[in-house]
Write an enzyme that holds these catalytic residues in place. Structure first.
Site, PDB file in Angstrom:
ATOM      1  N   CYS A 114       0.859  -1.287  -0.179  1.00  0.00           N
ATOM      2  CA  CYS A 114      -0.553   0.123  -0.365  1.00  0.00           C
ATOM      3  C   CYS A 114       0.655   1.011  -0.077  1.00  0.00           C
ATOM      4  O   CYS A 114       0.268   2.473  -0.219  1.00  0.00           O
ATOM      5  CB  CYS A 114      -1.159  -0.314   1.457  1.00  0.00           C
ATOM      6  SG  CYS A 114      -1.859  -1.233   1.263  1.00  0.00           S
ATOM      7  N   HIS A 247      -2.948   7.560   2.491  1.00  0.00           N
ATOM      8  CA  HIS A 247      -3.774   5.965   1.719  1.00  0.00           C
ATOM      9  C   HIS A 247      -5.095   5.885   2.842  1.00  0.00           C
ATOM     10  O   HIS A 247      -4.938   6.357   3.951  1.00  0.00           O
ATOM     11  CB  HIS A 247      -2.870   5.467   2.399  1.00  0.00           C
ATOM     12  CG  HIS A 247      -3.051   3.502   2.171  1.00  0.00           C
ATOM     13  ND1 HIS A 247      -3.816   3.467   0.883  1.00  0.00           N
ATOM     14  CD2 HIS A 247      -2.707   2.996   2.935  1.00  0.00           C
ATOM     15  CE1 HIS A 247      -3.587   2.072   1.089  1.00  0.00           C
ATOM     16  NE2 HIS A 247      -3.872   1.475   2.600  1.00  0.00           N
ATOM     17  N   ASN A 277     -10.150   0.438   0.085  1.00  0.00           N
ATOM     18  CA  ASN A 277      -8.653   0.748  -0.119  1.00  0.00           C
ATOM     19  C   ASN A 277      -7.807  -0.162  -1.318  1.00  0.00           C
ATOM     20  O   ASN A 277      -8.470  -1.230  -1.666  1.00  0.00           O
ATOM     21  CB  ASN A 277      -8.203  -0.653   0.903  1.00  0.00           C
ATOM     22  CG  ASN A 277      -6.219  -0.321   0.624  1.00  0.00           C
ATOM     23  OD1 ASN A 277      -5.661  -0.281   0.249  1.00  0.00           O
ATOM     24  ND2 ASN A 277      -5.931  -0.409   2.350  1.00  0.00           N
TER      25      ASN A 277
HETATM   26  O1  UT7 Z   1      -3.775  -1.278   3.489  1.00  0.00           O
HETATM   27  C1  UT7 Z   1      -2.776  -1.326   4.958  1.00  0.00           C
HETATM   28  C2  UT7 Z   1      -3.466  -1.156   6.469  1.00  0.00           C
HETATM   29  N1  UT7 Z   1      -4.017  -2.216   6.643  1.00  0.00           N
HETATM   30  C3  UT7 Z   1      -4.919  -1.164   7.431  1.00  0.00           C
HETATM   31  O2  UT7 Z   1      -4.375  -0.510   7.824  1.00  0.00           O
HETATM   32  C4  UT7 Z   1      -6.071  -2.320   7.965  1.00  0.00           C
HETATM   33  C5  UT7 Z   1      -6.203  -1.851   9.233  1.00  0.00           C
HETATM   34  N2  UT7 Z   1      -7.295  -2.781  10.270  1.00  0.00           N
HETATM   35  C6  UT7 Z   1      -8.728  -1.752  10.148  1.00  0.00           C
HETATM   36  O3  UT7 Z   1      -8.853  -1.541   9.075  1.00  0.00           O
HETATM   37  C7  UT7 Z   1      -9.268  -3.287  10.807  1.00  0.00           C
HETATM   38  O4  UT7 Z   1      -8.888  -3.887  11.836  1.00  0.00           O
HETATM   39  C8  UT7 Z   1     -10.433  -3.841  10.262  1.00  0.00           C
HETATM   40  C9  UT7 Z   1     -11.573  -2.562   9.878  1.00  0.00           C
HETATM   41  C10 UT7 Z   1      -9.352  -4.924   9.592  1.00  0.00           C
HETATM   42  C11 UT7 Z   1     -11.022  -4.772  11.423  1.00  0.00           C
HETATM   43  O5  UT7 Z   1     -11.369  -3.453  12.019  1.00  0.00           O
HETATM   44  P1  UT7 Z   1     -11.544  -3.335  14.003  1.00  0.00           P
HETATM   45  O6  UT7 Z   1     -12.122  -2.623  14.839  1.00  0.00           O
HETATM   46  O7  UT7 Z   1      -9.860  -3.962  14.202  1.00  0.00           O
HETATM   47  O8  UT7 Z   1     -11.993  -5.003  14.139  1.00  0.00           O
HETATM   48  P2  UT7 Z   1     -11.467  -6.508  15.002  1.00  0.00           P
HETATM   49  O9  UT7 Z   1     -10.788  -7.701  13.808  1.00  0.00           O
HETATM   50  O10 UT7 Z   1     -10.716  -6.578  16.110  1.00  0.00           O
HETATM   51  O11 UT7 Z   1     -12.342  -8.033  15.274  1.00  0.00           O
HETATM   52  C12 UT7 Z   1     -13.978  -7.344  16.015  1.00  0.00           C
HETATM   53  C13 UT7 Z   1     -15.003  -7.989  16.287  1.00  0.00           C
HETATM   54  C14 UT7 Z   1     -14.621  -9.927  16.240  1.00  0.00           C
HETATM   55  O12 UT7 Z   1     -15.559 -10.172  16.788  1.00  0.00           O
HETATM   56  P3  UT7 Z   1     -15.418 -10.850  18.707  1.00  0.00           P
HETATM   57  O13 UT7 Z   1     -14.390 -11.532  18.509  1.00  0.00           O
HETATM   58  O14 UT7 Z   1     -15.731  -9.318  19.289  1.00  0.00           O
HETATM   59  O15 UT7 Z   1     -16.486 -11.287  19.020  1.00  0.00           O
HETATM   60  C15 UT7 Z   1     -14.194  -9.868  14.512  1.00  0.00           C
HETATM   61  O16 UT7 Z   1     -14.900 -11.230  14.683  1.00  0.00           O
HETATM   62  O17 UT7 Z   1     -15.217  -7.999  15.028  1.00  0.00           O
HETATM   63  C16 UT7 Z   1     -15.886  -9.006  13.899  1.00  0.00           C
HETATM   64  N3  UT7 Z   1     -15.587  -8.681  12.361  1.00  0.00           N
HETATM   65  C17 UT7 Z   1     -17.154  -8.586  12.092  1.00  0.00           C
HETATM   66  N4  UT7 Z   1     -17.481  -8.128  12.165  1.00  0.00           N
HETATM   67  C18 UT7 Z   1     -18.784  -8.088  11.038  1.00  0.00           C
HETATM   68  C19 UT7 Z   1     -14.266  -9.319  11.936  1.00  0.00           C
HETATM   69  N5  UT7 Z   1     -15.069  -8.193  10.566  1.00  0.00           N
HETATM   70  C20 UT7 Z   1     -16.386  -8.043  10.197  1.00  0.00           C
HETATM   71  C21 UT7 Z   1     -16.738  -7.907   9.629  1.00  0.00           C
HETATM   72  N6  UT7 Z   1     -18.879  -7.981   9.936  1.00  0.00           N
HETATM   73  N7  UT7 Z   1     -17.049  -7.525   8.096  1.00  0.00           N
END
Ligand code: UT7
Length: 320
Positions: A114, A247, A277
């Site tokens: 990225c 980005h 993204n």
């Molecule tokens: O471009 C290169 C660099 N990339 C980035 O910078 C990406 C950085 N990361 C992110 O943008 C975020 O971490 C995400 C958007 C990918 C995820 O958001 P988050 O707030 O960090 O969520 P998480 O991974 O901590 O997950 C929280 C909860 C989990 O459930 P439990 O374990 O709390 O029950 C996940 O299973 O959200 C759940 N979850 C979802 N729920 C509904 C993860 N993805 C989804 C989804 N829909 N699509």
């Protein structure tokens, strides 16, 4: 005489097909509201079957060439940043060089995930400052939809396809003020996309895998540091920056960086709601949009920054 790299043209291309959050919620267990609240994304574009990274790059590049009002043959260096080239080789930059009908100069790809377009700007700037090149085309182009695991709700909600281009010409006036690039290769397990055949493992799939939460935390801290580094290198204050072109990974990361710069969101170019993204294309797509709609004007100070797999990260400060 100091040589600067001056921006003389920009371009962008987004494929026609739109995939909405509602469309994705029919494939994996998610909702429009979860995706929008956690990422800021509503839609992303998906390349058609007959499109390639170099075909999309050509459209963005031709727009930049038209804006600059130069002949393609005046370009003596083409840098294409992509993680999704149609071939391992020849490189997408050579494919683009051929598409543009350019027979002189040199074209090569770079791979910095990225951060690719920022790395491309850094190389272009060094070539121009040293006198090794005069007119440089940098393109970030990605078909992320083809390396996305559409059963993984942690990643398939995030990525989109597109291409962004910028054309730089040697000039006595700024220009690119500074570029800063970094990498730290310890983090393959947090964000990667394997090449199964090259690994001798053709049965595994070459899809993006990411521990999003952990990547998020490193990204926020790292982007905060690169902002400080860039301002210090130019002896500038936060208030000297007119536009932030980040980005487009997650709106929460973007607002965190804007807050650090004490910038209003009105000074931040945000495209991810409609584009998701687009990896190496995202910064150049956003820059192009804000130039073309008149937000970024000649003389404005613009801070571009990115973070991606590797990890790689970097920034460019430009006097447009
Ligand atoms: O471009 C290169 C660099 N990339 C980035 O910078 C990406 C950085 N990361 C992110 O943008 C975020 O971490 C995400 C958007 C990918 C995820 O958001 P988050 O707030 O960090 O969520 P998480 O991974 O901590 O997950 C929280 C909860 C989990 O459930 P439990 O374990 O709390 O029950 C996940 O299973 O959200 C759940 N979850 C979802 N729920 C509904 C993860 N993805 C989804 C989804 N829909 N699509």
């Amino acid at each position: 005489m100091t040589a600067y790299a001056k921006v003389i043209g920009t371009g962008g291309y987004l494929p026609a097909e739109i995939k909405s959050n509602d469309d994705i919620s029919k494939i994996v267990d998610t909702t429009d509201s979860w995706i929008f609240e956690r990422t800021g994304i509503r839609n992303r574009r998906i390349a058609a079957a007959d499109e390639t990274t170099s075909s999309m790059a050509e459209i963005a590049a031709r727009q930049a060439i038209e804006m600059a009002d130069i002949a393609p043959n005046e370009i003596d260096l083409i840098i294409v940043a992509t993680g999704t080239p149609e071939n391992v080789y020849p490189g997408a930059a050579c494919m683009l060089q051929y598409r543009l009908g350019i027979k002189n100069g040199v074209a090569f790809d770079i791979q910095a995930a990225c951060s690719g377009s920022i790395f491309g700007l850094d190389i272009a700037n060094q070539y121009i400052k040293s006198g090794a090149a005069k007119t440089v085309l940098v393109v970030g182009t990605e078909i992320n939809s083809r390396i996305t695991d559409w059963t993984d709700r942690g990643t398939c909600i995030l990525f989109g396809d597109g291409a962004g281009a910028i054309l730089l010409l040697t000039s006595e006036e700024p220009g690119v003020l500074s570029t800063h690039i970094h990498s730290d290769g310890r983090f393959e397990d947090l964000l990667s996309c394997p090449n199964p055949q090259a690994q001798g493992n053709p049965d595994t799939t070459g899809y993006i895998s990411m521990k999003g939460n952990e990547v998020f935390k490193v990204a926020v801290n790292t982007l905060g540091r690169i902002v400080d580094e860039t301002l210090a290198a130019n002896n500038m204050q936060k208030t000297d920056v007119d536009w932030l072109v980040p980005h487009q990974a997650n709106i929460r990361i973007i607002t965190g960086t804007a807050k650090k710069l004490k910038m209003s969101m009105n000074q931040v170019v945000v495209t991810l709601e409609e584009q998701g993204n687009t990896s190496s294309a995202s910064v150049l797509l956003a820059f192009n949009e804000a130039v073309r709609d008149g937000r970024i004007q000649r003389g404005h100070i613009v801070l571009l920054e990115a973070f991606g797999a590797g990890f790689t990260w970097g920034s460019a400060l430009i006097k447009y």
